[in-house]
Design a protein around this motif. Sequence first.
Motif, PDB file in Angstrom:
ATOM      1  N   GLU A 157      69.796  15.523  32.403  1.00 56.82           N
ATOM      2  CA  GLU A 157      69.597  14.138  31.994  1.00 56.82           C
ATOM      3  C   GLU A 157      69.486  13.194  33.187  1.00 56.82           C
ATOM      4  N   ALA A 158      68.623  12.189  33.031  1.00 62.66           N
ATOM      5  CA  ALA A 158      68.475  11.141  34.043  1.00 62.66           C
ATOM      6  C   ALA A 158      68.200   9.832  33.310  1.00 62.66           C
ATOM      7  N   ARG A 159      69.169   8.935  33.310  1.00 64.17           N
ATOM      8  CA  ARG A 159      69.046   7.666  32.587  1.00 64.17           C
ATOM      9  C   ARG A 159      68.549   6.525  33.472  1.00 64.17           C
ATOM     10  N   PHE A 169      61.928   8.630  21.590  1.00 60.06           N
ATOM     11  CA  PHE A 169      60.895   9.666  21.656  1.00 60.06           C
ATOM     12  C   PHE A 169      61.450  10.957  22.227  1.00 60.06           C
ATOM     13  N   THR A 170      62.320  10.841  23.231  1.00 53.67           N
ATOM     14  CA  THR A 170      62.879  12.024  23.881  1.00 53.67           C
ATOM     15  C   THR A 170      63.694  12.851  22.905  1.00 53.67           C
ATOM     16  N   CYS A 217      64.999  14.867  31.198  1.00 51.87           N
ATOM     17  CA  CYS A 217      64.744  13.828  30.202  1.00 51.87           C
ATOM     18  C   CYS A 217      65.763  12.698  30.293  1.00 51.87           C
ATOM     19  N   ASN A 218      65.406  11.603  29.665  1.00 56.90           N
ATOM     20  CA  ASN A 218      66.317  10.477  29.467  1.00 56.90           C
ATOM     21  C   ASN A 218      66.732  10.479  28.005  1.00 56.90           C
ATOM     22  N   PRO A 219      67.950  10.901  27.686  1.00 58.00           N
ATOM     23  CA  PRO A 219      68.355  11.063  26.284  1.00 58.00           C
ATOM     24  C   PRO A 219      68.459   9.760  25.512  1.00 58.00           C
ATOM     25  N   ASP A 260      59.493   9.197  30.000  1.00 53.01           N
ATOM     26  CA  ASP A 260      59.714   7.897  29.381  1.00 53.01           C
ATOM     27  C   ASP A 260      59.529   6.878  30.508  1.00 53.01           C
ATOM     28  N   PRO A 261      59.632   5.570  30.245  1.00 50.49           N
ATOM     29  CA  PRO A 261      59.407   4.603  31.327  1.00 50.49           C
ATOM     30  C   PRO A 261      60.279   4.821  32.559  1.00 50.49           C
ATOM     31  N   VAL A 262      61.530   5.255  32.371  1.00 53.94           N
ATOM     32  CA  VAL A 262      62.407   5.489  33.522  1.00 53.94           C
ATOM     33  C   VAL A 262      61.855   6.613  34.388  1.00 53.94           C
ATOM     34  N   LEU A 263      61.523   7.742  33.778  1.00 58.26           N
ATOM     35  CA  LEU A 263      61.041   8.887  34.540  1.00 58.26           C
ATOM     36  C   LEU A 263      59.645   8.642  35.112  1.00 58.26           C
TER      37      LEU A 263
END
Length: 339
Positions: A202-204, A179-180, A173-175, A229-232
């Motif tokens: 975590e992956a930002r 939503f996350t 996830c992106n903390p 999320d948009p990043v992932l």
Amino acid sequence: MRRRDFIIAFGRAAALPILWPLATQAQKSTEPYRLAYLALLPGENATFAKSVLQRLQELGYHEGQNMVWDYRSADGRADRLAQLAAELVQTGPDVLIAGFGTLAAKAAIAATRSIPIVFTAVGDPVGAGLIKSLRQPGGNATGISALATDIAAKKLQMLNDLVPGKRLVAVLCNPDTPFTALALEQVKKAAAVIGTPLQVYEARTLDEVPKAIGKVVEGGAASMLVLEDPVLIGAMHQTTELVAKARLPAIFGPREYAAAGGLIAYGPDQTQLSRKGADYVDKILKGALPASLPVEQPTKFELVINLKVARALELTIPPILLASAGRGDRINVAVCCGA
């Protein structure tokens, strides 16, 4: 006078909610409506924006006749959204549509507080500070939330049905995404109830995704849950390739993950969300105020299973997994890539 100019002049007057529709009806104009769409992800014009356009056509809006359509995409680069939003605002749209995710909606709201904004798939619009409440948005933005209260917990249960024995589940996830935070809380509570061990990775940024998946593999996880999320989502193909190489069963959100080589995708029906967004655009063009249009939450979901990936992982999809997703016509269950 254009409808948007009328909105700017009178939209903040709390004493005029009843007069608003009557006043807009008086604004007869031969000018076509100008609609703008701000996209974060590449290819939204072929998916989410296309669904919006199709629904608008059903409602009587047609390009080249009574509608002008402006589309801008950041092609996955969130840092470009602010500039693109500003460009769209300069075109003077009657409604600005924010595509998939929270970041596009944030950029749109930052660019204008007068032009009506319709977002089509925001995870947690209240937590992200986009609106005051779901019932009363209170500003110039409203639309559709992609947040379903129990969907993350259902994904965890599906993984337990697929890989039984209460084995370690990795959560990617992106903390930094509102939503996350909510989804992760749901997953942790569900894990505590059913006794499943969890490890969060975590992956930002896009660069952090392969590193995080590498740690997942090193940690010995038996399966993985991705809180997209948009990043992932921007790393969708990279993620599905890496988990396939690691032979790691994983569950994702949007159905595009399954088409990209993911094992299971389960989440709100994105087509329905986009079509509902078009309904909001129609209401606003006919005189409704965004501030008083309640934000809707998803009512239909889809579960897509990639049978080719399941066979490659030597997994048997248990019937209970299908049943655990939900019941009734709210669930669209499909399989893909079976050849």
